[in-house]
Design a protein around this motif. Structure first.
Motif, PDB file in Angstrom:
ATOM      1  N   ILE B 434      56.217  22.422  38.948  1.00  0.00           N
ATOM      2  CA  ILE B 434      55.243  23.784  38.167  1.00  0.00           C
ATOM      3  C   ILE B 434      55.147  24.752  39.218  1.00  0.00           C
ATOM      4  O   ILE B 434      54.632  24.332  40.327  1.00  0.00           O
ATOM      5  N   PRO B 435      55.751  25.739  39.313  1.00  0.00           N
ATOM      6  CA  PRO B 435      55.414  26.909  40.331  1.00  0.00           C
ATOM      7  C   PRO B 435      53.952  27.080  40.280  1.00  0.00           C
ATOM      8  O   PRO B 435      53.194  26.997  39.559  1.00  0.00           O
ATOM      9  N   VAL B 436      53.501  27.195  41.640  1.00  0.00           N
ATOM     10  CA  VAL B 436      52.016  27.400  41.874  1.00  0.00           C
ATOM     11  C   VAL B 436      52.190  28.945  42.520  1.00  0.00           C
ATOM     12  O   VAL B 436      52.878  29.057  43.567  1.00  0.00           O
ATOM     13  N   LEU B 437      51.533  29.864  41.814  1.00  0.00           N
ATOM     14  CA  LEU B 437      51.419  31.227  42.247  1.00  0.00           C
ATOM     15  C   LEU B 437      50.218  31.503  43.176  1.00  0.00           C
ATOM     16  O   LEU B 437      50.106  32.667  43.879  1.00  0.00           O
ATOM     17  N   ASN B 438      49.289  30.812  43.149  1.00  0.00           N
ATOM     18  CA  ASN B 438      47.994  31.042  43.758  1.00  0.00           C
ATOM     19  C   ASN B 438      48.027  31.528  45.258  1.00  0.00           C
ATOM     20  O   ASN B 438      47.330  32.522  45.616  1.00  0.00           O
ATOM     21  N   GLY B 439      49.043  30.806  45.925  1.00  0.00           N
ATOM     22  CA  GLY B 439      49.179  31.358  47.364  1.00  0.00           C
ATOM     23  C   GLY B 439      49.637  32.699  47.261  1.00  0.00           C
ATOM     24  O   GLY B 439      49.731  33.219  48.403  1.00  0.00           O
ATOM     25  N   PHE B 440      50.458  33.216  46.378  1.00  0.00           N
ATOM     26  CA  PHE B 440      50.737  34.681  46.465  1.00  0.00           C
ATOM     27  C   PHE B 440      50.125  35.592  46.065  1.00  0.00           C
ATOM     28  O   PHE B 440      49.772  36.544  46.413  1.00  0.00           O
ATOM     29  N   ILE B 441      49.379  35.217  44.842  1.00  0.00           N
ATOM     30  CA  ILE B 441      48.611  36.219  44.219  1.00  0.00           C
ATOM     31  C   ILE B 441      47.001  36.135  43.796  1.00  0.00           C
ATOM     32  O   ILE B 441      46.507  37.045  43.256  1.00  0.00           O
ATOM     33  N   GLU B 442      46.624  34.973  44.325  1.00  0.00           N
ATOM     34  CA  GLU B 442      45.264  34.839  44.187  1.00  0.00           C
ATOM     35  C   GLU B 442      44.404  35.139  45.433  1.00  0.00           C
ATOM     36  O   GLU B 442      44.638  34.534  46.270  1.00  0.00           O
ATOM     37  N   VAL B 499      47.379  39.986  40.176  1.00  0.00           N
ATOM     38  CA  VAL B 499      46.552  39.217  40.669  1.00  0.00           C
ATOM     39  C   VAL B 499      46.208  38.136  39.571  1.00  0.00           C
ATOM     40  O   VAL B 499      46.711  38.175  38.708  1.00  0.00           O
ATOM     41  N   ILE B 500      45.792  36.870  40.483  1.00  0.00           N
ATOM     42  CA  ILE B 500      45.137  35.844  39.632  1.00  0.00           C
ATOM     43  C   ILE B 500      43.553  35.852  40.017  1.00  0.00           C
ATOM     44  O   ILE B 500      43.254  35.929  41.148  1.00  0.00           O
ATOM     45  N   HIS B 508      49.156  37.265  36.944  1.00  0.00           N
ATOM     46  CA  HIS B 508      49.663  38.522  36.819  1.00  0.00           C
ATOM     47  C   HIS B 508      48.726  39.541  36.134  1.00  0.00           C
ATOM     48  O   HIS B 508      49.225  40.489  35.204  1.00  0.00           O
ATOM     49  N   VAL B 509      47.456  39.527  36.278  1.00  0.00           N
ATOM     50  CA  VAL B 509      46.949  40.424  35.728  1.00  0.00           C
ATOM     51  C   VAL B 509      46.382  41.742  36.762  1.00  0.00           C
ATOM     52  O   VAL B 509      46.498  41.817  37.822  1.00  0.00           O
ATOM     53  N   ASN B 510      46.197  42.872  35.862  1.00  0.00           N
ATOM     54  CA  ASN B 510      45.797  44.021  36.912  1.00  0.00           C
ATOM     55  C   ASN B 510      44.220  44.390  36.525  1.00  0.00           C
ATOM     56  O   ASN B 510      43.406  44.271  35.729  1.00  0.00           O
ATOM     57  N   ASN B 511      43.759  44.798  37.840  1.00  0.00           N
ATOM     58  CA  ASN B 511      42.232  45.052  37.935  1.00  0.00           C
ATOM     59  C   ASN B 511      41.312  44.151  37.410  1.00  0.00           C
ATOM     60  O   ASN B 511      40.557  44.238  36.380  1.00  0.00           O
ATOM     61  N   ASN B 512      41.331  43.111  37.990  1.00  0.00           N
ATOM     62  CA  ASN B 512      40.350  41.777  37.592  1.00  0.00           C
ATOM     63  C   ASN B 512      38.967  42.342  38.051  1.00  0.00           C
ATOM     64  O   ASN B 512      38.993  42.759  39.136  1.00  0.00           O
ATOM     65  N   GLY B 574      27.575  47.849  29.544  1.00  0.00           N
ATOM     66  CA  GLY B 574      27.464  46.839  30.930  1.00  0.00           C
ATOM     67  C   GLY B 574      28.488  45.772  30.733  1.00  0.00           C
ATOM     68  O   GLY B 574      28.489  45.123  31.784  1.00  0.00           O
ATOM     69  N   LEU B 575      28.997  45.433  29.706  1.00  0.00           N
ATOM     70  CA  LEU B 575      30.080  44.620  29.411  1.00  0.00           C
ATOM     71  C   LEU B 575      31.220  44.869  30.352  1.00  0.00           C
ATOM     72  O   LEU B 575      31.854  46.071  30.252  1.00  0.00           O
ATOM     73  N   PHE B 576      31.639  43.906  31.213  1.00  0.00           N
ATOM     74  CA  PHE B 576      32.782  43.850  31.921  1.00  0.00           C
ATOM     75  C   PHE B 576      34.108  43.506  31.147  1.00  0.00           C
ATOM     76  O   PHE B 576      33.767  42.580  30.369  1.00  0.00           O
ATOM     77  N   GLU B 577      34.947  43.954  31.387  1.00  0.00           N
ATOM     78  CA  GLU B 577      36.400  43.238  30.929  1.00  0.00           C
ATOM     79  C   GLU B 577      36.950  42.521  32.043  1.00  0.00           C
ATOM     80  O   GLU B 577      37.141  43.091  33.222  1.00  0.00           O
ATOM     81  N   GLN B 578      37.310  41.175  31.666  1.00  0.00           N
ATOM     82  CA  GLN B 578      37.485  40.486  32.924  1.00  0.00           C
ATOM     83  C   GLN B 578      38.993  41.015  33.631  1.00  0.00           C
ATOM     84  O   GLN B 578      38.869  40.949  34.910  1.00  0.00           O
ATOM     85  N   PHE B 579      39.904  41.404  32.950  1.00  0.00           N
ATOM     86  CA  PHE B 579      40.932  42.362  33.614  1.00  0.00           C
ATOM     87  C   PHE B 579      41.462  43.266  32.491  1.00  0.00           C
ATOM     88  O   PHE B 579      41.146  43.168  31.361  1.00  0.00           O
ATOM     89  N   GLU B 580      42.240  44.335  32.695  1.00  0.00           N
ATOM     90  CA  GLU B 580      42.634  45.082  31.797  1.00  0.00           C
ATOM     91  C   GLU B 580      43.422  44.391  30.629  1.00  0.00           C
ATOM     92  O   GLU B 580      44.467  43.510  31.012  1.00  0.00           O
ATOM     93  N   GLY B 581      43.139  44.512  29.726  1.00  0.00           N
ATOM     94  CA  GLY B 581      43.871  44.055  28.683  1.00  0.00           C
ATOM     95  C   GLY B 581      43.348  42.674  27.940  1.00  0.00           C
ATOM     96  O   GLY B 581      43.823  42.052  26.990  1.00  0.00           O
ATOM     97  N   PHE B 582      42.213  42.271  28.875  1.00  0.00           N
ATOM     98  CA  PHE B 582      41.721  40.905  28.263  1.00  0.00           C
ATOM     99  C   PHE B 582      41.225  41.238  26.732  1.00  0.00           C
ATOM    100  O   PHE B 582      41.500  40.058  25.893  1.00  0.00           O
TER     101      PHE B 582
END
Lengths: 752, 752
Positions: B434-442, B499-500, B508-512, B574-582
């Motif tokens: 199972i690929p682990v992406l955290n080292g790359f994009i978290e 990012v994560i 692979h989300v944007n603007n978390n 004041g509600l945040f969107e967790q990331f764009e598109g959530f």
């Protein structure tokens, strides 16, 4: 490829049986050399093998005893032969100084493996850091006459002490459970204790739960030494201690008996203890104060057992000593890695001699090794084929899971017959994961098994085997191929697409000549077997026809495949195209890579090497070798001239240099024959591939037998008898060997 | 989530310090329970931890002693804390019968961990298969006063024998080198011997070559027992033997000293032996025939050391006994897994208590655990931040290798600061990779470290640290973010794409929101630190400006990023969107999954879970917690109401239930507070996540402290002082604790 100095081969005159001995006279502590020699000096008897590590140990030694068919699970690669507790450990302390080759001074060192009796001997003269000089002599063997038994005779002489006073000697003989396969531990102690003078250890594999018993006695020839048994779950030991004056000696014997739950016993400890006690109470053991001495009597039966083997298997070569020793060493390896009776496991790629390929069985067995057994030890050949017969249910499952009928054998297998090719491997340096496709698309092992089955029957005349087992294998595998071939509506021929052929550097190829031709051969043999059965055992024929649903329509379809499967061969020249499109690839300019130290795949990478006409190992040439009766000399010649120069003989695969000898002999390529033969016969003795540390090249050992007998001697058998057609390499003057044809023992003695 | 019966917590009245004790009164041999309790009963002192396995061993026990910062290489996952030879092994034989809990009859069994003195005690009454009844009492601790020392007192009483005759007793105390991390062996013996009564073992890790010394003394209180030292490379031992009449007892003591080459000593064996001898020759040890008895004197200093810790760290809770014990147990874990002085390693996800996450350090330390140290043990907080300071070169390398400036911290790290997140993991059942992406994009660990640095300075007032180390970390990480943000020409704002976020179920989300807000905070803190430096240490300010090339232009660009980075938040609600598109994703109908036993990711799969508004762990809510001063109550409420219901509290992550308490308290969600607090405080004591066998949830322990102090007590500090604002959960009547503010020790005692 060959180094100028030939290591491990002792050919000077005046020594005892020099052409039966593998030897070294210096200790090289570099780890690569150490691990390579551990492999070379492996002893074994088909039940177990023990690598040639030293009794006293060496840091980072790859100590291993592997048992035929004793597996445990591992991540990714499914399961592997489990390294069991080391039974050879003997630690020696002289005046509290530890005898170890990496301290003090080695004054003299010899080690030899006597192939006539499977006996490993070492003599060392050593000066301790504090100036005590001692001589050590040790001898060990895995009994071929009594496969549960291993024995070590270990002697020490105090040559001198700095103050001329006696030296205090402590010698401790252990089972060492702190073992792993490349550090992965597989066994855990269940219980440990001793009963009278016998120490016992009960372990089990951690996941597969194989039960293992090891018993030990440790005796000496001196009445003035004390003996103690030291129980321990991790390193149970027997120790002896006393003192030796300069000039005095102590001789000890360590006898070990091993049983596992695979041996069909409920209580492995009881069985092992009884076996051990029977040894000790035999009439012919010599008595001593500290117990019985068994070495000489066990060595007598050992010698007899090996003499019996050599009587059947030896090949005498006059005129090339290196070839002679390398050939005998190959036969030794074939014997020690193969059970004489077990039908539930077969010979691994590295036998029982190392961790490489994890004890998995490949088509190496059927294509490379089985001919030796078929011609020389047919009872064992039968067992090895029964292994495949027992895997039929798993092979049917694999075929079905891929949407096919019949039986598709796994590329790698262990006990169950499940596919055990790892889906990927970890790059040893980068840690990168490399996908491994062989388990999915390298298909030709199925026809290899069929071919070996057919050849065994043809040579041995074992009709009973064909009737009870072989025919079902032949028909089930044919059924697989018949469902695997595709008929492209745009073409008139049957095709087999998306495979890896024997040249594994080209993946996802279509209509690989070897794969298609061997598939056709598989179906042909199956039909012939069915015809034979209909005549000779109509009941069995009916039963199989019903069981496998072999309707006339279906059999007619098989015949149609035989007649119309695509074989990529130029009908005029006879030149095969390795696979469709191979000739469209550019040839690789090998002159650019002179002096390379790696395979072309290693240098170019997995992706790039695919784009060239560069071949890892015999592919078309293997077809011409395996089915050599089907091709005329002209066809062999044209293909040899094409493929031989574009094959990576140096670093591609260890499998085929020796196998090439068969064609090279027929074509009179004498210079190539000598080179190719030695590249096979010395592959491990000289660590030619650099990977002998991981175990011997068992397939190569089988290919060496084929090279000598089917190649150089030119032996051929048919239903009427045999013929030879020697092609003498430079220097060879005589070639004598034995084989069996339809149960009859035949001895051949060819002189130039 | 909580089982009705609370295991491991003893709350009945009339016992000694029941609210300081973790206990069990039955032996459950199921492996999952066994391995879970091994974790729970871990002892340690920040130099080493030893899992709560039994002296006599149990089949398939996960025995482990892990040392702070002692690593060895592994495939795929780079390196892991190396399990060293077990120092706790004591095997007992009574009339040749082995004392083992899986045979014979357990008549009585108690085990307890006394948190006041870090003391693990066990008493067992047992009848052997042959009917001998014995009682065993053992106590062990890892000395907090002398971190190289571990000690076990092991007593046996013969209660009765079938024939009323004395029982033969053999007791063997060993170092056991046959250890691995999940069976992967890491250490090998270099040498072993004994000097007088001290047995020593010199091992090294196989690849990283850390040298390790362990010395052992083993003494008893009976003059009629014989003692022998048994040298062995694998399992060196000291054994005692003699006989005990019914009613008689034997008490033994095993003292072990450990040193490694990480301790800055050239000769680990000599150092350990000297240390051990100094213990034995101390004035206050009681003498006995067989050697010195150290237990009581070492326990005295142990008790003092723990008393000192508890004086600073204890939190008194009245009204909820479970919460009280769980809280103290959390503090115990934070202490035993953290060195008091080492600045080259930090607290692993599982501390030193198990093999999970292989000893790698995550942002768990900075976000979850560091607040405890910052407020309570600031010297240790400083060390933990110095670890990150030392990793700056590696973090700069990681940033550069990704094409960025400044310092990008690895998602997982060990000693060197190289990224040690495995690129993929092997599925434990299917063997699938199972690929682990955290080292790359978290990415957000980099801002976590900056935030923790800032908070440490804010609370401790450690100006020296900010000047010498902290400012460089803040500026270098800000530099990373400034190069990492992108300005899309179509938009007016800076963005961070691909990012994560903390909710790792969406890749692979944007603007978390969390990532972007914390990045901005990172840059803000850096600019403030630079301003502070310019005032308070102009030389250092100039040096850093030059070293990091912090031109005015560049600093203006940072300011522009602060003002124009995209923060996905509704300006009205004041509600945040967790990331764009959530918000475009459908919500998951959780009612369909009632009674589930796995996370939503486990049930739906890695791909499918991404398509829903279902959250693994606090993401937006973590932002509101970590930077809670920046948000008003209304913002907290609207986001809580949105995100709390869509978070997988039961199986998502152990990290955030306790952390949620801070917001829940502020918002007056009392019922949630009680539930969430216990979900954190009992996570290991009740193995709520099922993975306690792999080690404690160290981050959760840190979150429990935050829940109690920053949540329930409502502690806030600023430059002028502190305030509390208690939000009492049901039942809680009193909450007393201590902390330090700018070097001043403050004790708070809140009553409802």
């Amino acid at each position: 490829m060959l180094t100028s100095k030939t290591e491990n081969i002792h050919t000077s005159e005046g020594e005892t049986a020099p052409l039966w001995t593998v030897y070294e006279d210096s200790f090289d502590p570099t780890l690569k050399k150490l691990h390579s020699q551990e492999t070379v000096y492996t002893i074994g008897n088909g039940y177990f093998c023990t690598r040639g590590t030293f009794e006293e140990g060496y840091p980072r030694a790859d100590t291993a005893t592997l048992l035929y068919g004793v597996f445990d699970q591992v991540p990714i690669a499914k399961e592997e032969l489990a390294n069991i507790p080391d039974w050879t450990e003997i630690k020696l302390f002289v005046n509290d100084e530890r005898f170890r080759l990496d301290r003090g001074t080695i004054l003299d060192y010899h080690r030899s493996l006597d192939l006539t009796q499977g006996l490993l001997s070492r003599s060392v003269s050593w000066e301790s850091p504090n100036g005590v000089r001692i001589s050590i002599n040790s001898q060990r063997f895995a009994s071929l006459a009594d496969e549960h038994v291993g024995i070590i005779r270990f002697s020490i002489t105090v040559d001198s002490t700095p103050d001329d006073q006696p030296a205090e000697i402590l010698i401790r003989s252990s089972f060492n459970t702190a073992q792993g396969n490349y550090n992965l531990m597989h066994v855990e102690t269940v219980d440990q204790a001793h009963t009278d003078d016998l120490l016992w250890l009960h372990t089990e594999t951690k996941r597969s739960l194989v039960q293992l018993a090891q018993t030990m006695s440790f005796t000496s020839d001196r009445t003035d030494f004390r003996k103690e048994i030291l129980d321990s779950d991790i390193s149970p030991s027997i120790r002896l201690y006393g003192s030796l004056k300069p000039g005095e000696s102590l001789t000890t014997e360590k006898v070990v008996v091993m049983y596992t739950s695979r041996d069909g016993t409920d209580d492995v400890i009881r069985t092992a203890l009884e076996h051990h006690r029977a040894l000790l109470s035999a009439d012919n053991v010599s008595q001593s104060y500290n117990g019985q001495f068994l070495f000489e009597s066990l060595l007598t039966t050992q010698r007899e057992a090996w003499a019996h083997f050599w009587q059947e298997a030896d090949i005498l070569v006059e005129g090339d000593d290196k070839a002679q020793v390398g050939l005998r060493y190959s036969l030794y390896q074939l014997r020690i890695n193969t059970s004489s009776h077990d039908t539930r496991y077969s010979i691994a790629a590295k036998g029982l001699t190392g961790f490489g390929y994890r004890g998995h069985v490949f088509h190496d067995t059927e294509i490379f090794m089985l001919p030796f057994f078929t011609y020389v030890l047919p009872d064992i050949a039968r067992n090895l084929l029964l292994y495949r017969y027992h895997l039929l249910p798993a092979a049917r499952k694999k075929a079905a899971s891929n949407g096919y009928e019949g039986a598709q054998y796994p590329w790698e297998s262990t006990l169950s017959g499940d596919e055990t090719t790892p889906p990927s491997i970890i790059h040893p340096e980068t840690g990168e994961l490399i996908p491994v496709l062989n388990g999915f698309i390298e298909l030709h092992i199925t026809s290899s098994i069929a071919h070996a089955t057919w050849e065994y029957w043809r040579v041995s005349g074992d009709d009973d085997f064909l009737q009870e087992y072989g025919a079902e294998v032949l028909l089930s595998t044919a059924q697989y191929w018949a469902s695997r071939v595709e008929k492209n509506p745009e073409r008139t021929e049957y095709e087999i697409t998306n495979v890896i052929g024997p040249d594994e550097w080209h993946e996802h190829v279509n209509n690989n000549a070897y794969t298609n031709y061997m598939a056709r051969n598989n179906i042909q043999c199956a039909l012939q077997a069915l015809d034979w059965l209909k005549t000779n055992s109509p009941t069995k024929a009916r039963q199989l026809v019903q069981q496998l649903n072999l309707t006339d329509e279906r059999l007619a379809y098989w015949q149609d495949i035989i007649e119309h499967i695509r074989i990529p061969q130029n009908p005029e020249t006879g030149l095969f195209e390795q696979f469709e499109g191979f000739f469209d690839l550019p040839k690789l300019d090998q002159s650019k890579f002179e002096g390379r130290k790696d395979s072309y795949q290693g240098i170019l990478g997995v992706e790039v090497v695919q784009r060239y006409q560069i071949v890892k190992q015999a592919d078309v040439l293997m077809l011409l070798t395996v089915l050599e009766r089907e091709f005329d000399l002209k066809t062999k010649e044209v293909n040899w001239d094409y493929y031989y120069p574009i094959t990576d003989h140096a670093y591609g695969s260890s499998l085929t240099p020796a196998l090439h000898v068969i064609l090279a002999s027929q074509l009179g390529r004498t210079a190539d024959v000598v080179k190719l033969f030695l590249a096979g016969a010395l592959v491990d003795l000289e660590n030619l591939r650099g990977n002998t540390p991981e175990g011997v090249h068992a397939a190569c050992a089988g290919a060496v037998w084929q090279a000598a007998i089917l190649g150089i001697a030119g032996l051929r058998v048919d239903e009427h008898g045999y013929t030879t057609n020697p092609h003498w390499p430079d220097g060879w003057k005589r070639l004598a060997f034995s084989f069996k044809h339809k149960g009859e023992a035949i001895h051949v003695d060819l002189h130039r």
